[in-house]
Motif scaffolding. Sequence first.
Motif, PDB file in Angstrom:
ATOM      1  N   GLU A  85       0.861  -1.181   0.000  1.00  0.00           N
ATOM      2  CA  GLU A  85       0.000   0.000   0.000  1.00  0.00           C
ATOM      3  C   GLU A  85       0.894   1.225   0.000  1.00  0.00           C
ATOM      4  OE1 GLU A  85      -2.910   2.434   3.073  1.00  0.00           O
ATOM      5  OE2 GLU A  85      -2.476   0.306   3.459  1.00  0.00           O
ATOM      6  N   GLN A  86       0.879   1.965  -1.104  1.00  0.00           N
ATOM      7  CA  GLN A  86       1.755   3.120  -1.187  1.00  0.00           C
ATOM      8  C   GLN A  86       1.296   4.207  -0.237  1.00  0.00           C
ATOM      9  OE1 GLN A  86       2.274   4.808  -5.097  1.00  0.00           O
ATOM     10  NE2 GLN A  86       4.179   5.826  -4.518  1.00  0.00           N
ATOM     11  N   LEU A  87       2.237   4.762   0.512  1.00  0.00           N
ATOM     12  CA  LEU A  87       1.961   5.832   1.457  1.00  0.00           C
ATOM     13  C   LEU A  87       2.270   7.184   0.810  1.00  0.00           C
ATOM     14  CD1 LEU A  87       3.494   4.164   4.643  1.00  0.00           C
ATOM     15  CD2 LEU A  87       1.089   4.285   3.990  1.00  0.00           C
ATOM     16  N   PRO A  88       1.724   8.263   1.355  1.00  0.00           N
ATOM     17  CA  PRO A  88       2.004   9.584   0.779  1.00  0.00           C
ATOM     18  C   PRO A  88       3.500   9.853   0.706  1.00  0.00           C
ATOM     19  CG  PRO A  88       0.199   9.722   2.355  1.00  0.00           C
ATOM     20  CD  PRO A  88       0.763   8.330   2.477  1.00  0.00           C
ATOM     21  N   HIS A  89       3.913  10.529  -0.352  1.00  0.00           N
ATOM     22  CA  HIS A  89       5.330  10.794  -0.545  1.00  0.00           C
ATOM     23  C   HIS A  89       5.830  11.768   0.513  1.00  0.00           C
ATOM     24  CE1 HIS A  89       9.062  10.689  -2.665  1.00  0.00           C
ATOM     25  NE2 HIS A  89       9.085  11.996  -2.854  1.00  0.00           N
ATOM     26  N   THR A  90       6.946  11.426   1.149  1.00  0.00           N
ATOM     27  CA  THR A  90       7.528  12.254   2.190  1.00  0.00           C
ATOM     28  C   THR A  90       9.043  12.311   2.005  1.00  0.00           C
ATOM     29  OG1 THR A  90       7.782  10.360   3.695  1.00  0.00           O
ATOM     30  CG2 THR A  90       5.734  11.642   3.858  1.00  0.00           C
ATOM     31  N   ALA A  91       9.656  13.209   2.727  1.00  0.00           N
ATOM     32  CA  ALA A  91      11.114  13.285   2.739  1.00  0.00           C
ATOM     33  C   ALA A  91      11.680  12.062   3.446  1.00  0.00           C
ATOM     34  CB  ALA A  91      11.570  14.565   3.427  1.00  0.00           C
ATOM     35  N   PHE A  92      12.890  11.701   3.080  1.00  0.00           N
ATOM     36  CA  PHE A  92      13.614  10.605   3.715  1.00  0.00           C
ATOM     37  C   PHE A  92      14.499  11.201   4.803  1.00  0.00           C
ATOM     38  CE2 PHE A  92      17.432   7.771   3.705  1.00  0.00           C
ATOM     39  CZ  PHE A  92      16.814   6.657   4.260  1.00  0.00           C
ATOM     40  N   PHE A  93      14.420  10.638   6.008  1.00  0.00           N
ATOM     41  CA  PHE A  93      15.154  11.212   7.145  1.00  0.00           C
ATOM     42  C   PHE A  93      15.949  10.137   7.852  1.00  0.00           C
ATOM     43  CE2 PHE A  93      15.636  12.361  11.606  1.00  0.00           C
ATOM     44  CZ  PHE A  93      16.164  13.646  11.511  1.00  0.00           C
ATOM     45  N   GLN A  94      17.194  10.462   8.165  1.00  0.00           N
ATOM     46  CA  GLN A  94      18.045   9.630   9.016  1.00  0.00           C
ATOM     47  C   GLN A  94      18.628  10.501  10.116  1.00  0.00           C
ATOM     48  OE1 GLN A  94      20.523   8.202   5.657  1.00  0.00           O
ATOM     49  NE2 GLN A  94      20.174   6.156   6.465  1.00  0.00           N
ATOM     50  N   ASP A  95      18.692   9.961  11.295  1.00  0.00           N
ATOM     51  CA  ASP A  95      19.255  10.698  12.412  1.00  0.00           C
ATOM     52  C   ASP A  95      20.750  10.912  12.204  1.00  0.00           C
ATOM     53  OD1 ASP A  95      20.441  10.710  15.432  1.00  0.00           O
ATOM     54  OD2 ASP A  95      18.405  11.496  15.386  1.00  0.00           O
ATOM     55  N   ALA A  96      21.260  12.001  12.738  1.00  0.00           N
ATOM     56  CA  ALA A  96      22.684  12.300  12.614  1.00  0.00           C
ATOM     57  C   ALA A  96      23.554  11.237  13.261  1.00  0.00           C
ATOM     58  CB  ALA A  96      22.987  13.665  13.216  1.00  0.00           C
ATOM     59  N   SER A  97      22.996  10.471  14.182  1.00  0.00           N
ATOM     60  CA  SER A  97      23.775   9.434  14.855  1.00  0.00           C
ATOM     61  C   SER A  97      24.096   8.264  13.933  1.00  0.00           C
ATOM     62  CB  SER A  97      23.024   8.925  16.085  1.00  0.00           C
ATOM     63  OG  SER A  97      21.805   8.310  15.715  1.00  0.00           O
ATOM     64  N   VAL A  98      23.334   8.090  12.848  1.00  0.00           N
ATOM     65  CA  VAL A  98      23.598   6.977  11.941  1.00  0.00           C
ATOM     66  C   VAL A  98      24.125   7.435  10.588  1.00  0.00           C
ATOM     67  CG1 VAL A  98      21.899   5.467  13.034  1.00  0.00           C
ATOM     68  CG2 VAL A  98      21.207   6.872  11.094  1.00  0.00           C
ATOM     69  N   ASN A  99      23.958   8.706  10.249  1.00  0.00           N
ATOM     70  CA  ASN A  99      24.460   9.216   8.975  1.00  0.00           C
ATOM     71  C   ASN A  99      25.203  10.517   9.243  1.00  0.00           C
ATOM     72  OD1 ASN A  99      24.810  10.439   6.406  1.00  0.00           O
ATOM     73  ND2 ASN A  99      23.032   9.353   5.589  1.00  0.00           N
ATOM     74  N   ARG A 100      26.508  10.440   9.234  1.00  0.00           N
ATOM     75  CA  ARG A 100      27.315  11.606   9.600  1.00  0.00           C
ATOM     76  C   ARG A 100      27.431  12.611   8.467  1.00  0.00           C
ATOM     77  NH1 ARG A 100      33.264   8.626   9.803  1.00  0.00           N
ATOM     78  NH2 ARG A 100      33.409   8.141   7.574  1.00  0.00           N
ATOM     79  N   VAL A 101      26.988  12.254   7.258  1.00  0.00           N
ATOM     80  CA  VAL A 101      27.047  13.164   6.122  1.00  0.00           C
ATOM     81  C   VAL A 101      25.728  13.894   5.937  1.00  0.00           C
ATOM     82  CG1 VAL A 101      27.385  13.339   3.625  1.00  0.00           C
ATOM     83  CG2 VAL A 101      28.819  11.789   4.971  1.00  0.00           C
ATOM     84  N   ASN A 102      24.617  13.156   5.886  1.00  0.00           N
ATOM     85  CA  ASN A 102      23.315  13.751   5.633  1.00  0.00           C
ATOM     86  C   ASN A 102      22.324  13.547   6.773  1.00  0.00           C
ATOM     87  OD1 ASN A 102      23.585  14.832   2.865  1.00  0.00           O
ATOM     88  ND2 ASN A 102      23.955  12.696   2.320  1.00  0.00           N
ATOM     89  N   GLY A 103      22.804  13.076   7.910  1.00  0.00           N
ATOM     90  CA  GLY A 103      21.913  12.870   9.044  1.00  0.00           C
ATOM     91  C   GLY A 103      21.349  14.180   9.570  1.00  0.00           C
ATOM     92  N   GLY A 104      20.097  14.102  10.055  1.00  0.00           N
ATOM     93  CA  GLY A 104      19.443  15.280  10.597  1.00  0.00           C
ATOM     94  C   GLY A 104      18.839  16.181   9.538  1.00  0.00           C
ATOM     95  N   VAL A 105      18.893  15.755   8.282  1.00  0.00           N
ATOM     96  CA  VAL A 105      18.382  16.555   7.170  1.00  0.00           C
ATOM     97  C   VAL A 105      17.235  15.794   6.508  1.00  0.00           C
ATOM     98  CG1 VAL A 105      18.904  17.594   4.932  1.00  0.00           C
ATOM     99  CG2 VAL A 105      20.624  17.606   6.759  1.00  0.00           C
ATOM    100  N   GLU A 106      16.124  16.475   6.274  1.00  0.00           N
ATOM    101  CA  GLU A 106      15.031  15.862   5.531  1.00  0.00           C
ATOM    102  C   GLU A 106      15.350  15.961   4.046  1.00  0.00           C
ATOM    103  OE1 GLU A 106      11.304  17.522   6.681  1.00  0.00           O
ATOM    104  OE2 GLU A 106      11.166  16.190   8.423  1.00  0.00           O
ATOM    105  N   ARG A 107      15.640  14.840   3.440  1.00  0.00           N
ATOM    106  CA  ARG A 107      16.017  14.810   2.033  1.00  0.00           C
ATOM    107  C   ARG A 107      14.796  14.411   1.201  1.00  0.00           C
ATOM    108  NH1 ARG A 107      20.998  10.898   1.752  1.00  0.00           N
ATOM    109  NH2 ARG A 107      20.083  10.011   3.648  1.00  0.00           N
ATOM    110  N   LEU A 108      14.356  15.313   0.364  1.00  0.00           N
ATOM    111  CA  LEU A 108      13.203  15.048  -0.481  1.00  0.00           C
ATOM    112  C   LEU A 108      13.693  14.568  -1.841  1.00  0.00           C
ATOM    113  CD1 LEU A 108      10.123  15.088  -0.604  1.00  0.00           C
ATOM    114  CD2 LEU A 108      10.284  17.408  -1.550  1.00  0.00           C
ATOM    115  N   PHE A 109      13.555  13.267  -2.079  1.00  0.00           N
ATOM    116  CA  PHE A 109      13.934  12.684  -3.352  1.00  0.00           C
ATOM    117  C   PHE A 109      12.718  12.614  -4.266  1.00  0.00           C
ATOM    118  CE2 PHE A 109      16.824  10.364  -0.308  1.00  0.00           C
ATOM    119  CZ  PHE A 109      17.951  11.116  -0.607  1.00  0.00           C
ATOM    120  N   ALA A 110      12.961  12.482  -5.546  1.00  0.00           N
ATOM    121  CA  ALA A 110      11.867  12.298  -6.495  1.00  0.00           C
ATOM    122  C   ALA A 110      11.112  11.017  -6.153  1.00  0.00           C
ATOM    123  CB  ALA A 110      12.420  12.226  -7.913  1.00  0.00           C
ATOM    124  N   PRO A 111       9.795  11.023  -6.324  1.00  0.00           N
ATOM    125  CA  PRO A 111       9.025   9.814  -6.024  1.00  0.00           C
ATOM    126  C   PRO A 111       9.234   8.737  -7.085  1.00  0.00           C
ATOM    127  CG  PRO A 111       7.601  11.481  -6.977  1.00  0.00           C
ATOM    128  CD  PRO A 111       8.947  12.140  -6.769  1.00  0.00           C
TER     129      PRO A 111
END
Length: 246
Positions: A85-111
Amino acid sequence: MTSSPLRARDLPDAPPAIPGAAHRPPFVHFGPGPLTDALAGVPEGDVAGFLASWEDLPADAHLGTDTPYRFRRYGKFRLRPRGLEQLPHTAFFQDASVNRVNGGVERLFAPLCPAVAAGEPLRRVVLALGERLPGPRAGIDTCGVHQIRVVATVNAEGHPAPEGVHRDGHCYVAQVLIRRQDVRGAESCLYDPERRPVHRAVLTAPLETIVLDDRRVLHGVSPVRPAPGAGTGIRDMLLVDFFGGA
């Protein structure tokens, strides 16, 4: 399939924090067979269209480089017994504790393209991966699907994992090779919590797959470079994150 001589019986004991997982290896690595079988019976044109969709991935706008080397689309789904069941498109988020490059940033990728998101090939592949999780399935009812292309040229290598050795912050992560063309490098390596390597492999066959328990192992991928004599190398991956929904 190229891998290290390490076998499941040689892996360090898993931390006991995950009920039911302590005596299971924290990953599975298998060849194309299971996903090929999952796609059996799907019209060839549908499978071909699914694979061809990697040709239409927009550049990742969150790399911080002048020239993009990674291209991707993303979608999120609720897992159902026989479907997605496809859910509404949202930004992809990872906590800074697991991604030291892009963690803590809401990254909106193309659907994901509608034909991919609603297609039978994706449904069958995701459900087949869900049957091969290296640990308990209880509470796992959601997944994130990433289509990713990494491109390398003679002037610039591509980085499948610019964050280095890391966790993704999910329960399980499936890494499926879709295409590897004129590429050298891109060795996948899994590590125990003390960062000792427990498995190394270069995925070479389309639909060859690693599914890992993201809570018990870390992972990384070495840079992608063009093969000798090639001006450009391409590595296409399908990544599926499995986790409990909010």
